[in-house]
Design a protein around this motif. Sequence first.
Motif, PDB file in Angstrom:
ATOM      1  N   THR A  22       0.832  -1.205   0.000  1.00 12.57           N
ATOM      2  CA  THR A  22       0.000   0.000   0.000  1.00 12.57           C
ATOM      3  C   THR A  22       0.867   1.256   0.000  1.00 12.57           C
ATOM      4  OG1 THR A  22      -0.137  -0.065   2.404  1.00 12.57           O
ATOM      5  CG2 THR A  22      -1.917  -1.123   1.161  1.00 12.57           C
ATOM      6  N   ASN A  23       2.161   1.097   0.268  1.00 14.23           N
ATOM      7  CA  ASN A  23       3.036   2.257   0.249  1.00 14.23           C
ATOM      8  C   ASN A  23       3.151   2.862  -1.154  1.00 14.23           C
ATOM      9  OD1 ASN A  23       3.563   2.102   2.959  1.00 14.23           O
ATOM     10  ND2 ASN A  23       5.396   0.840   2.702  1.00 14.23           N
ATOM     11  N   LEU A  24       3.122   2.010  -2.167  1.00 18.41           N
ATOM     12  CA  LEU A  24       3.185   2.498  -3.544  1.00 18.41           C
ATOM     13  C   LEU A  24       1.941   3.313  -3.879  1.00 18.41           C
ATOM     14  CD1 LEU A  24       4.665   2.542  -6.255  1.00 18.41           C
ATOM     15  CD2 LEU A  24       3.411   0.465  -6.856  1.00 18.41           C
ATOM     16  N   ALA A  25       0.790   2.853  -3.445  1.00 20.68           N
ATOM     17  CA  ALA A  25      -0.450   3.585  -3.697  1.00 20.68           C
ATOM     18  C   ALA A  25      -0.420   4.940  -2.988  1.00 20.68           C
ATOM     19  CB  ALA A  25      -1.649   2.764  -3.241  1.00 20.68           C
ATOM     20  N   LEU A  26       0.075   4.965  -1.765  1.00 22.08           N
ATOM     21  CA  LEU A  26       0.179   6.233  -1.040  1.00 22.08           C
ATOM     22  C   LEU A  26       1.190   7.163  -1.705  1.00 22.08           C
ATOM     23  CD1 LEU A  26       0.079   5.042   2.668  1.00 22.08           C
ATOM     24  CD2 LEU A  26      -1.707   6.221   1.393  1.00 22.08           C
ATOM     25  N   LEU A  27       2.253   6.604  -2.228  1.00 19.68           N
ATOM     26  CA  LEU A  27       3.260   7.408  -2.909  1.00 19.68           C
ATOM     27  C   LEU A  27       2.697   8.021  -4.192  1.00 19.68           C
ATOM     28  CD1 LEU A  27       6.263   8.272  -2.909  1.00 19.68           C
ATOM     29  CD2 LEU A  27       6.704   6.260  -4.309  1.00 19.68           C
ATOM     30  N   ILE A  28       1.974   7.224  -4.956  1.00 20.47           N
ATOM     31  CA  ILE A  28       1.370   7.735  -6.185  1.00 20.47           C
ATOM     32  C   ILE A  28       0.309   8.780  -5.863  1.00 20.47           C
ATOM     33  CG2 ILE A  28      -0.069   7.102  -8.167  1.00 20.47           C
ATOM     34  CD1 ILE A  28       1.441   4.437  -8.226  1.00 20.47           C
ATOM     35  N   ILE A  32       0.409  12.780  -6.906  1.00 21.90           N
ATOM     36  CA  ILE A  32      -0.660  13.458  -7.637  1.00 21.90           C
ATOM     37  C   ILE A  32      -1.186  14.642  -6.838  1.00 21.90           C
ATOM     38  CG2 ILE A  32      -3.016  13.181  -8.512  1.00 21.90           C
ATOM     39  CD1 ILE A  32      -2.253  10.301  -9.240  1.00 21.90           C
ATOM     40  N   MET A  33      -1.353  14.461  -5.537  1.00 21.13           N
ATOM     41  CA  MET A  33      -1.835  15.559  -4.692  1.00 21.13           C
ATOM     42  C   MET A  33      -0.824  16.699  -4.669  1.00 21.13           C
ATOM     43  SD  MET A  33      -3.041  15.368  -0.769  1.00 21.13           S
ATOM     44  CE  MET A  33      -3.382  16.826   0.182  1.00 21.13           C
ATOM     45  N   ALA A  34       0.451  16.383  -4.591  1.00 25.59           N
ATOM     46  CA  ALA A  34       1.481  17.427  -4.600  1.00 25.59           C
ATOM     47  C   ALA A  34       1.474  18.184  -5.922  1.00 25.59           C
ATOM     48  CB  ALA A  34       2.851  16.807  -4.343  1.00 25.59           C
ATOM     49  N   LEU A  35       1.269  17.466  -7.023  1.00 28.35           N
ATOM     50  CA  LEU A  35       1.197  18.108  -8.335  1.00 28.35           C
ATOM     51  C   LEU A  35       0.031  19.091  -8.390  1.00 28.35           C
ATOM     52  CD1 LEU A  35       2.116  18.259 -11.348  1.00 28.35           C
ATOM     53  CD2 LEU A  35       0.415  16.483 -11.771  1.00 28.35           C
ATOM     54  N   LEU A  37      -1.423  20.544  -5.854  1.00 30.22           N
ATOM     55  CA  LEU A  37      -1.169  21.659  -4.945  1.00 30.22           C
ATOM     56  C   LEU A  37      -0.220  22.684  -5.571  1.00 30.22           C
ATOM     57  CD1 LEU A  37      -0.922  19.917  -1.458  1.00 30.22           C
ATOM     58  CD2 LEU A  37      -2.686  21.477  -2.277  1.00 30.22           C
ATOM     59  N   VAL A  38       0.779  22.209  -6.310  1.00 33.55           N
ATOM     60  CA  VAL A  38       1.692  23.126  -6.999  1.00 33.55           C
ATOM     61  C   VAL A  38       0.940  23.907  -8.072  1.00 33.55           C
ATOM     62  CG1 VAL A  38       3.673  23.205  -8.571  1.00 33.55           C
ATOM     63  CG2 VAL A  38       3.799  21.856  -6.488  1.00 33.55           C
ATOM     64  N   MET A  39       0.080  23.227  -8.822  1.00 31.75           N
ATOM     65  CA  MET A  39      -0.709  23.923  -9.842  1.00 31.75           C
ATOM     66  C   MET A  39      -1.659  24.938  -9.202  1.00 31.75           C
ATOM     67  SD  MET A  39      -1.476  21.136 -12.860  1.00 31.75           S
ATOM     68  CE  MET A  39      -2.601  20.158 -11.901  1.00 31.75           C
ATOM     69  N   LEU A  40      -2.234  24.605  -8.042  1.00 35.70           N
ATOM     70  CA  LEU A  40      -3.093  25.538  -7.325  1.00 35.70           C
ATOM     71  C   LEU A  40      -2.307  26.759  -6.863  1.00 35.70           C
ATOM     72  CD1 LEU A  40      -5.881  26.128  -5.951  1.00 35.70           C
ATOM     73  CD2 LEU A  40      -4.919  25.019  -3.935  1.00 35.70           C
ATOM     74  N   LEU A  41      -1.105  26.532  -6.353  1.00 34.41           N
ATOM     75  CA  LEU A  41      -0.267  27.644  -5.899  1.00 34.41           C
ATOM     76  C   LEU A  41       0.071  28.584  -7.055  1.00 34.41           C
ATOM     77  CD1 LEU A  41       1.437  28.900  -3.589  1.00 34.41           C
ATOM     78  CD2 LEU A  41       3.310  27.479  -4.388  1.00 34.41           C
ATOM     79  N   ILE A  42       0.383  28.025  -8.217  1.00 32.97           N
ATOM     80  CA  ILE A  42       0.686  28.846  -9.388  1.00 32.97           C
ATOM     81  C   ILE A  42      -0.543  29.640  -9.811  1.00 32.97           C
ATOM     82  CG2 ILE A  42       1.269  28.750 -11.844  1.00 32.97           C
ATOM     83  CD1 ILE A  42       3.070  26.341 -11.143  1.00 32.97           C
ATOM     84  N   THR A  43      -1.702  28.998  -9.806  1.00 29.81           N
ATOM     85  CA  THR A  43      -2.933  29.678 -10.196  1.00 29.81           C
ATOM     86  C   THR A  43      -3.261  30.814  -9.244  1.00 29.81           C
ATOM     87  OG1 THR A  43      -3.779  27.632 -11.138  1.00 29.81           O
ATOM     88  CG2 THR A  43      -5.390  29.343 -10.650  1.00 29.81           C
ATOM     89  N   VAL A  44      -3.149  30.569  -7.956  1.00 27.09           N
ATOM     90  CA  VAL A  44      -3.476  31.592  -6.969  1.00 27.09           C
ATOM     91  C   VAL A  44      -2.475  32.742  -7.016  1.00 27.09           C
ATOM     92  CG1 VAL A  44      -3.612  32.020  -4.470  1.00 27.09           C
ATOM     93  CG2 VAL A  44      -4.744  30.050  -5.461  1.00 27.09           C
ATOM     94  N   SER A  45      -1.227  32.453  -7.318  1.00 27.55           N
ATOM     95  CA  SER A  45      -0.223  33.520  -7.333  1.00 27.55           C
ATOM     96  C   SER A  45      -0.434  34.483  -8.498  1.00 27.55           C
ATOM     97  CB  SER A  45       1.186  32.927  -7.389  1.00 27.55           C
ATOM     98  OG  SER A  45       1.396  32.278  -8.621  1.00 27.55           O
ATOM     99  N   PHE A  46      -1.083  34.039  -9.576  1.00 26.72           N
ATOM    100  CA  PHE A  46      -1.342  34.924 -10.708  1.00 26.72           C
ATOM    101  C   PHE A  46      -2.787  35.408 -10.741  1.00 26.72           C
ATOM    102  CE2 PHE A  46       2.451  32.786 -12.346  1.00 26.72           C
ATOM    103  CZ  PHE A  46       3.169  33.885 -12.774  1.00 26.72           C
TER     104      PHE A  46
END
Length: 73
Positions: A22-28, A32-35, A37-46
């Motif tokens: 189950t560690n692989l599933a949590l890692l994936i 995806i969640m980190a990706l 969140l980064v896209m959300l941060l970029i959107t909010v910053s602009f």
Amino acid sequence: MLNQLIATGTVAAAAAEESGSTNLALLIGGGIMALFLVMLLITVSFANRGLGHSPHAEVADPHRQHPNKHGHH
């Protein structure tokens, strides 16, 4: 694209669960969640770029060192 990403995550989670890892599933899922969140941060910053004032014409100031002479005939 989002449907394909969700389907890939679901298949990967099912495959990881079958193998007992189950560690692989949590890692994936965490990746995806980190990706997202980064896209959300970029959107909010602009987000505030469209709230600026409307542009206005520059006034010719003869006291400036290098007045704008472009386009004035």
